[in-house]
Structure formats: structure tokens, C-alpha cells
Design a protein around this motif. Structure first.
Motif, PDB file in Angstrom:
ATOM      1  N   SER A   1      43.341 -28.359  54.684  1.00 38.42           N
ATOM      2  CA  SER A   1      44.655 -28.161  54.074  1.00 38.42           C
ATOM      3  C   SER A   1      44.605 -28.538  52.602  1.00 38.42           C
ATOM      4  O   SER A   1      43.762 -29.337  52.170  1.00 38.42           O
ATOM      5  CB  SER A   1      45.706 -29.052  54.750  1.00 38.42           C
ATOM      6  N   ASN A   2      45.527 -27.940  51.866  1.00 41.13           N
ATOM      7  CA  ASN A   2      45.785 -28.366  50.488  1.00 41.13           C
ATOM      8  C   ASN A   2      46.932 -29.371  50.589  1.00 41.13           C
ATOM      9  O   ASN A   2      48.074 -28.976  50.819  1.00 41.13           O
ATOM     10  CB  ASN A   2      46.163 -27.154  49.642  1.00 41.13           C
TER      11      ASN A   2
ATOM     12  N   HIS B   1      51.837 -34.617  53.074  1.00 38.25           N
ATOM     13  CA  HIS B   1      52.451 -33.279  53.123  1.00 38.25           C
ATOM     14  C   HIS B   1      51.352 -32.243  52.986  1.00 38.25           C
ATOM     15  O   HIS B   1      50.506 -32.333  52.093  1.00 38.25           O
ATOM     16  CB  HIS B   1      53.470 -33.100  51.990  1.00 38.25           C
ATOM     17  N   ARG B   2      51.352 -31.262  53.864  1.00 42.88           N
ATOM     18  CA  ARG B   2      50.362 -30.176  53.796  1.00 42.88           C
ATOM     19  C   ARG B   2      51.055 -28.928  53.262  1.00 42.88           C
ATOM     20  O   ARG B   2      52.089 -28.516  53.801  1.00 42.88           O
ATOM     21  CB  ARG B   2      49.756 -29.940  55.189  1.00 42.88           C
ATOM     22  N   LYS B   3      50.487 -28.353  52.224  1.00 50.78           N
ATOM     23  CA  LYS B   3      51.105 -27.221  51.531  1.00 50.78           C
ATOM     24  C   LYS B   3      51.440 -26.111  52.527  1.00 50.78           C
ATOM     25  O   LYS B   3      50.576 -25.676  53.290  1.00 50.78           O
ATOM     26  CB  LYS B   3      50.148 -26.710  50.449  1.00 50.78           C
ATOM     27  N   VAL B   4      52.679 -25.692  52.489  1.00 53.43           N
ATOM     28  CA  VAL B   4      53.163 -24.710  53.464  1.00 53.43           C
ATOM     29  C   VAL B   4      52.891 -23.284  52.977  1.00 53.43           C
ATOM     30  O   VAL B   4      52.438 -22.432  53.734  1.00 53.43           O
ATOM     31  CB  VAL B   4      54.681 -24.909  53.691  1.00 53.43           C
ATOM     32  N   PHE B   5      53.188 -23.042  51.724  1.00 49.19           N
ATOM     33  CA  PHE B   5      53.038 -21.689  51.167  1.00 49.19           C
ATOM     34  C   PHE B   5      51.741 -21.625  50.361  1.00 49.19           C
ATOM     35  O   PHE B   5      51.616 -22.281  49.315  1.00 49.19           O
ATOM     36  CB  PHE B   5      54.239 -21.349  50.289  1.00 49.19           C
ATOM     37  N   LEU B   6      50.786 -20.865  50.882  1.00 51.35           N
ATOM     38  CA  LEU B   6      49.453 -20.780  50.287  1.00 51.35           C
ATOM     39  C   LEU B   6      49.342 -19.477  49.494  1.00 51.35           C
ATOM     40  O   LEU B   6      49.248 -18.392  50.092  1.00 51.35           O
ATOM     41  CB  LEU B   6      48.386 -20.815  51.384  1.00 51.35           C
ATOM     42  N   PRO B   7      49.386 -19.536  48.173  1.00 51.86           N
ATOM     43  CA  PRO B   7      49.321 -18.294  47.399  1.00 51.86           C
ATOM     44  C   PRO B   7      47.986 -17.586  47.616  1.00 51.86           C
ATOM     45  O   PRO B   7      46.925 -18.194  47.450  1.00 51.86           O
ATOM     46  CB  PRO B   7      49.482 -18.771  45.946  1.00 51.86           C
ATOM     47  N   THR B   8      48.072 -16.340  48.024  1.00 49.45           N
ATOM     48  CA  THR B   8      46.873 -15.533  48.244  1.00 49.45           C
ATOM     49  C   THR B   8      47.168 -14.155  47.670  1.00 49.45           C
ATOM     50  O   THR B   8      47.417 -13.186  48.386  1.00 49.45           O
ATOM     51  CB  THR B   8      46.542 -15.484  49.754  1.00 49.45           C
TER      52      THR B   8
ATOM     53  N   ARG C   1      42.527 -18.018  52.314  1.00 51.24           N
ATOM     54  CA  ARG C   1      41.182 -17.729  52.805  1.00 51.24           C
ATOM     55  C   ARG C   1      40.441 -19.024  53.169  1.00 51.24           C
ATOM     56  O   ARG C   1      39.528 -19.014  53.980  1.00 51.24           O
ATOM     57  CB  ARG C   1      40.405 -16.965  51.732  1.00 51.24           C
ATOM     58  N   PHE C   2      40.819 -20.117  52.530  1.00 51.06           N
ATOM     59  CA  PHE C   2      40.019 -21.345  52.673  1.00 51.06           C
ATOM     60  C   PHE C   2      40.764 -22.497  53.350  1.00 51.06           C
ATOM     61  O   PHE C   2      40.128 -23.426  53.837  1.00 51.06           O
ATOM     62  CB  PHE C   2      39.510 -21.802  51.300  1.00 51.06           C
ATOM     63  N   VAL C   3      42.084 -22.488  53.330  1.00 51.23           N
ATOM     64  CA  VAL C   3      42.830 -23.592  53.954  1.00 51.23           C
ATOM     65  C   VAL C   3      43.947 -23.045  54.832  1.00 51.23           C
ATOM     66  O   VAL C   3      44.351 -21.884  54.698  1.00 51.23           O
ATOM     67  CB  VAL C   3      43.418 -24.566  52.910  1.00 51.23           C
ATOM     68  N   SER C   4      44.446 -23.899  55.730  1.00 50.47           N
ATOM     69  CA  SER C   4      45.520 -23.519  56.655  1.00 50.47           C
ATOM     70  C   SER C   4      46.857 -24.044  56.134  1.00 50.47           C
ATOM     71  O   SER C   4      46.899 -25.091  55.474  1.00 50.47           O
ATOM     72  CB  SER C   4      45.254 -24.124  58.036  1.00 50.47           C
ATOM     73  N   PRO C   5      47.938 -23.360  56.483  1.00 53.68           N
ATOM     74  CA  PRO C   5      49.247 -23.810  55.978  1.00 53.68           C
ATOM     75  C   PRO C   5      49.777 -25.020  56.734  1.00 53.68           C
ATOM     76  O   PRO C   5      49.511 -25.191  57.925  1.00 53.68           O
ATOM     77  CB  PRO C   5      50.152 -22.591  56.213  1.00 53.68           C
ATOM     78  N   GLY C   6      50.535 -25.842  56.037  1.00 51.93           N
ATOM     79  CA  GLY C   6      51.228 -26.946  56.680  1.00 51.93           C
ATOM     80  C   GLY C   6      52.402 -26.430  57.483  1.00 51.93           C
ATOM     81  O   GLY C   6      52.838 -25.282  57.339  1.00 51.93           O
TER      82      GLY C   6
END
Lengths: 293, 290
Positions: free
Chosen positions: A101-102, A119-126, A134-139
Motif C-alpha cells: 500500500s501507499n 491510513h492506506r491510500k484509497v484512490f490510486l492514480p493510474t 499497478r504496484f500497490v493495492s487501494p486502502g
């Protein structure tokens, strides 16, 4: 009793990519400098991925650590320097439950310390130059938590582009919202610096004013593979006024004084959050766009 | 500060072939941005305290050198003039003027013996092959001089020539760090003027200087002003048909799209045969500064 103003320090920080030892030492030195400069500092806020660097691609799998590992490393740096207890928020790539996670950690360093929240980043800009999903999962969600500065919540960068995240934090009682950012500089037409910072100025001010909360935007500094992180961290009072600004491009310590009494004063004048609290369930139940999801 | 909600989703600029305001930059913002980029990429990321650069006498290399001189110290910017026997002597004069104005060390190395030493055994290589050999010999010299000086080679290619494929692959595009690669040619001119480069290098017609009388715009079949506007709108998601309907010259459009479409390979690393699940750059992904 009159609420006492509290001091926060934004640590506008340039990461040491693929050198976590150096990153930790520099983070420790930064914490020490912030406390030297103002011993009353209660919280030091580092940006998104401050401990690892942002653009890692597959390097995420090598650089990620668990939150307890990051906490122990930061607490060890803090202890080695003999510093008084202080709260720290910082961005890092996290390994947890066989996922990556980010993430943002909020921890209390020193005596009686520990991890307060992750807190794990929910919205992962791709899209565009971003490849996070591509590299981390959303919170999974956004939650507030109790700290010595009052009830607090954290978002990571893109999370704040969706105004619902700020609403969820405020509905959970947050009076202080920390947004940890790594926003690559883009747009060169403005005399004030990269244009993406103007976007952040709008987002920070709007988040603060809509919910009557303090908002801290901690921006990364430095260049990664030609992409510049411009600094320019900011903070906003519950009326949406900018109350602190960091310099462009450089690392910096940006002090922010918050007066918790401002939250109730502003909310008394503009009870947007109270109105939202009353309307939320009704809205979710009766708005097809929400209820159908 | 400009108040605009999301700078990543820009409002569509009007399609007007006479409106080049879309290419405007704030020169002070860009200057500081690129100087910080050079300091970080050269000194902080790579640990170099000096650079080498080829000064052609044109505006791109002059601007790159000027930015490097501001990012480091002028004495840390080693300028090399690398003329071939077909080079216009005025180019060398202009390069000297730039180095003199910047206060940088400079050296002239005649590349004719190296280029001709190889080509004299080839039958009729022609201007195109000769130009490519010269460009690659220049880059070989710059890398060697960099090794001798313990310095980093810095590039000079702009966004227009990169998009139009108007460069020698693994020649003038080869340096590890390039400050101008996201600036169109017209923006290079604007920044060059703002930084006080000699007017002799800003106002003269851009040329690869391989053949007497040669100019970029004659080779390309389109002016940089027109090409930059077309490229801006194409990269912004507009179609060639939309642009032609809006009044952009059809001949200019053909000249630009033919080059853009035929040169994607020049903007990439060499194509590798993929056999495994760990192919470098496909599955095994690590950033340049990792």
C-alpha cells in the motif's frame, strides 16, 4: 477554558530513494531541527512516500516495510538523538497482509509512544504519468483518530481530489486533516510556480472551509527521474484561509500554529458539517447515484 | 495564485492556427524549474560537480549551457565546439560568443579527421550518412571528454525535434540529462531571449549545419511556429482532421504527422526480444534513479 494554540511543523522533505538508512537518518535530523527550532512543536508532518521516494515502480516490493518496522526505525532515530516525545505523520510504502500500500503512518515517538493510526491510500492514480494501481493495492476507507492535537484524519494525495474523503473524515469527527502529497510539478504558465500547486491551493482551502477543519498539505520536494516535486506546502484554517506556505523546490520546515477554538467558532458561523451530519443517511438512501452502489 | 480546479484536465484551448498563446510559458518559472532540475539531477542524484556540453552555435545548446552555468558554476560547464569541415564558420564564431558571454571554459576539436578517417573508405556515403556519423562522433567525443574530466554530458534536444524525429538516434539524443526535452522550439527561443543569450544565436535560422545553406525548417517542410502549434494540439488529444477543419494548413499537418508517426521508435530504447516473465522494461520495472 480557552483552547491553547498548538504548533505543527510541515517537514517539506526530499526522499533518499532506495537508501532507507539515509532517509531515516535525515528524517531523524529533520525532527531534531524542528524541535530545536520550536520545542513546543507537537506534530511533524512529512509528505507522501517521504521515507522511500515516490516513483519506485517494481522497487515498491523491495522498499516496502510494515508499519511497525517503520515505527521502530523512526522511534529508534528519535531515541538515539535523545529528543522529547513528539507526534509524527509520514508517508511510506507499506507491506501488510501480503499486500502493498501507499500508506501514511501517524505515530507518537518517545516515552509512551506507538502507532496511533495507519491510513492506506484509497484512490490510486493510474493515468498520465501515474502507475500506482499497478504496484500497490487501494486502502479500504477513511477514519479519524484521537491525538494530542484533537481528533485527526489523514489522506494521501489523490484521496483529496475526491471531496467525499474529506467529508468522511469530518463526519468521523476530524478537526485536523493531514494530506500527505507527492504531486509532480506540471504547467509552466504561471509566475507563481508550477500550476498543479494552484490546484492544491483550491483543494486545501475548499476542504477546510466546507467542513470547518484545519488542513495541512505536506508536499514532497526534489526530482525523481526528471519529474520535479516542487514543495510549496500549505496549511488552511477552518475558514479556508491559507495560514502557512512553504518555499518552492527546497526542503524546508514550515511552522503552522493552529488554535482549536477556531473550529467551533467557524462551525458556529457556518454549520455545513452539522447540516451534512443530519442529511447524510437521507442523502445516501435517496440519491440513486449513491444508493445503487 | 491562479485558481483553477484541476490542472491535469485542462480546458480545451480554442483551435486557432493564428493563436500561439497556448505555447506561452512563464520564463522565470521555467528558468528556476530547469535550474533546480539540473542541480538535482547532476549534483544530488548523480554526484557530479561539472558537465560537458557540445556548443553548436545554435540556440538549443546555448540555452542548455546557460542553464547549466546558472545551476553549477560557469567554470564547471565545459563547452566543446566540434566542427566538421562542412560546418559554417559562423557557427563556430557564435559558439565562441556564447562561451565568452557565459564565462565557461571552451575547447575546439576538429572532428574531420575522425569522421573522414572512417568515411574515406566508404563509397559515396552522402550527406545523410555523413551527418549521422558526425553526430555520433561528436557524442563519442563528449562522452570521452566527460570521462577525462569526471563530468556528466548534458543534452540539448528540444521537444519539437524529438517529436519530429529530427535528430540522430544515439547521437545528439544520447546524454543522460537533458533540460530542454519538454520545451518546444518556440519556447526555447522565448526562454533564450529572457536569459539574455546573444541575439546572433536566437535570431538566425536553426540549422543542423551539415550542408552549406541547410536550415531545419527547409528540411522539415514546415516552420517551427506552425509545427509547434500543431504538435501542441495533437498531443492535447485533437485529431489531424479537427485541426485541418479549424484552418491549420493541410501541408503543414501532413509534414508534421508523417514525421511524428514514423519516428516513435526513435524516442524509445532499442527493441528487445521478450522471452521471460522478467523482461527488463516490460515486467522488471525500476526507475532511472533507483
Amino acid at each position: 477554558m480557552t483552547p491553547v494554540p498548538r504548533t505543527i511543523c510541515i517537514a517539506q522533505f526530499r526522499p533518499d530513494k532506495s537508501d532507507p538508512g539515509s532517509a531515516l537518518r535525515r528524517a531523524g535530523a529533520t525532527i531534531e531541527r524542528a524541535l530545536d527550532r520550536d520545542p513546543n512543536t507537537r506534530l511533524i508532518v512529512f509528505p507522501e512516500t517521504a521515507l522511500t521516494g515516490y516513483f519506485l515502480e517494481g522497487g515498491v516490493y523491495e522498499e516496502a516495510r510494515t508499519a511497525p518496522e517503520w515505527f521502530q526505525a523512526l522511534d529508534g532515530e528519535h531515541g538515539r538523538r535523545g529528543l522529547p516525545p513528539v507526534d509524527v505523520a509520514a508517508g511510506f510504502y507499506e507491506r501488510h497482509e501480503r499486500k502493498f500500500s501507499n500508506s501514511a503512518i501517524y505515530a507518537r515517538l518517545g516515552e509512551g509512544g506507538g502507532i496511533v493510526h495507519v491510513h492506506r491510500k484509497v484512490f490510486l492514480p493510474t493515468y498520465g504519468l501515474f502507475q500506482e494501481a499497478r504496484f500497490v493495492s487501494p486502502g479500504a476507507g477513511v477514519a479519524a483518530f484521537d491525538t494530542r492535537l484533537g481528533r485527526t484524519a489523514m489522506l494521501v494525495c489523490e484521496d483529496a481530489f475526491h471531496s467525499v474523503t474529506g467529508a468522511l473524515a469530518a463526519l468521523d469527527g476530524a478537526q485536523l486533516l493531514l494530506v500527505l502529497c507527492a504531486s509532480p510539478a506540471r504547467g509552466a504558465r504561471s509566475p507563481d510556480g508550477p500550476e498543479n500547486l494552484a490546484t492544491w491551493d483550491v483543494i486545501g482551502s475548499r476542504l477546510a472551509a466546507e467542513h470547518g477543519i484545519f488542513v495541512i498539505l505536506a508536499q514532497l520536494a526534489g526530482f525523481e527521474g526528471g519529474k520535479g516535486f516542487p514543495g510549496g506546502s500549505t496549511a488552511y484554517d477552518p475558514a479556508g484561509q491559507r495560514i502557512a506556505s512553504g518555499p518552492l523546490w527546497d526542503q524546508a520546515l514550515v511552522p503552522v500554529t493552529i488554535n482549536p477554538g477556531d473550529v467551533s467558532r467557524v462551525r458556529g458561523q457556518a454549520p455545513h458539517l452539522a447540516d451534512l451530519e443530519q442529511a447524510w443517511r437521507r442523502l445516501m438512501a435517496n440519491s440513486p447515484g449513491a444508493a445503487d452502489r | 495564485m491562479t485558481q483553477r480546479f484541476d490542472s491535469r484536465v485542462r480546458p480545451a484551448p480554442g483551435l486557432d492556427p493564428d493563436d500561439d498563446s497556448v505555447l506561452e510559458i512563464n520564463v522565470e518559472t521555467v528558468r528556476r524549474w530547469l535550474v533546480e532540475f539540473l542541480r538535482q539531477e547532476i549534483a544530488v542524484q548523480r554526484g557530479f560537480s561539472s558537465i560537458v556540453i557540445g556548443l553548436s552555435g545554435g540556440v538549443d545548446s546555448a540555452l542548455s549551457a546557460a542553464l547549466c552555468a546558472e545551476a553549477l558554476e560557469p567554470e564547471s560547464v565545459h563547452c566543446f565546439m566540434l566542427p566538421y569541415r562542412s560546418s559554417d564558420p559562423r557557427s563556430l564564431d557564435d559558439a565562441h560568443e556564447v562561451a565568452e558571454a557565459l564565462g565557461t571554459p571552451r575547447r575546439v576539436i576538429d572532428i574531420a579527421p575522425a569522421v573522414d578517417g572512417y568515411l574515406e573508405k566508404e563509397s559515396g556515403p552522402g550527406a545523410h550518412r555523413t551527418g549521422n556519423v558526425a553526430a555520433r562522433v561528436r557524442m563519442a567525443i563528449l562522452y570521452d571528454q566527460a570521462a577525462g574530466l569526471g563530468a556528466l554530458p548534458v543534452g540539448t534536444s528540444n521537444k519539437s525535434e524529438r517529436l519530429l524525429g529530427y535528430f540522430t538516434w544515439h547521437g545528439d539524443d544520447a546524454p543522460a540529462v537533458n533540460p530542454l526535452g519538454d520545451l518546444f522550439k518556440t519556447q526555447v527561443w522565448a526562454l533564450g531571449r529572457a536569459m539574455g543569450l546573444p541575439l546572433s544565436v536566437i535570431d538566425k535560422p536553426p540549422t543542423a549545419d551539415l550542408i552549406p545553406g541547410q536550415t531545419d525548417e527547409n528540411d522539415l517542410g514546415v516552420t517551427y511556429r506552425s509545427a509547434d502549434l500543431i504538435l501542441f494540439h495533437l498531443l492535447d488529444g485533437r485529431s489531424p482532421a479537427e485541426l485541418v477543419d479549424a484552418g491549420f494548413p493541410e501541408g503543414d499537418m501532413r509534414a508534421v504527422t508523417a514525421r511524428l508517426d514514423a519516428t516513435h521508435w526513435k524516442r524509445r530504447l532499442p527493441t528487445q526480444a521478450m522471452l521471460s516473465q522478467t523482461a527488463i522494461g516490460e515486467s522488471y520495472l525500476r526507475p532511472v534513479d533507483y
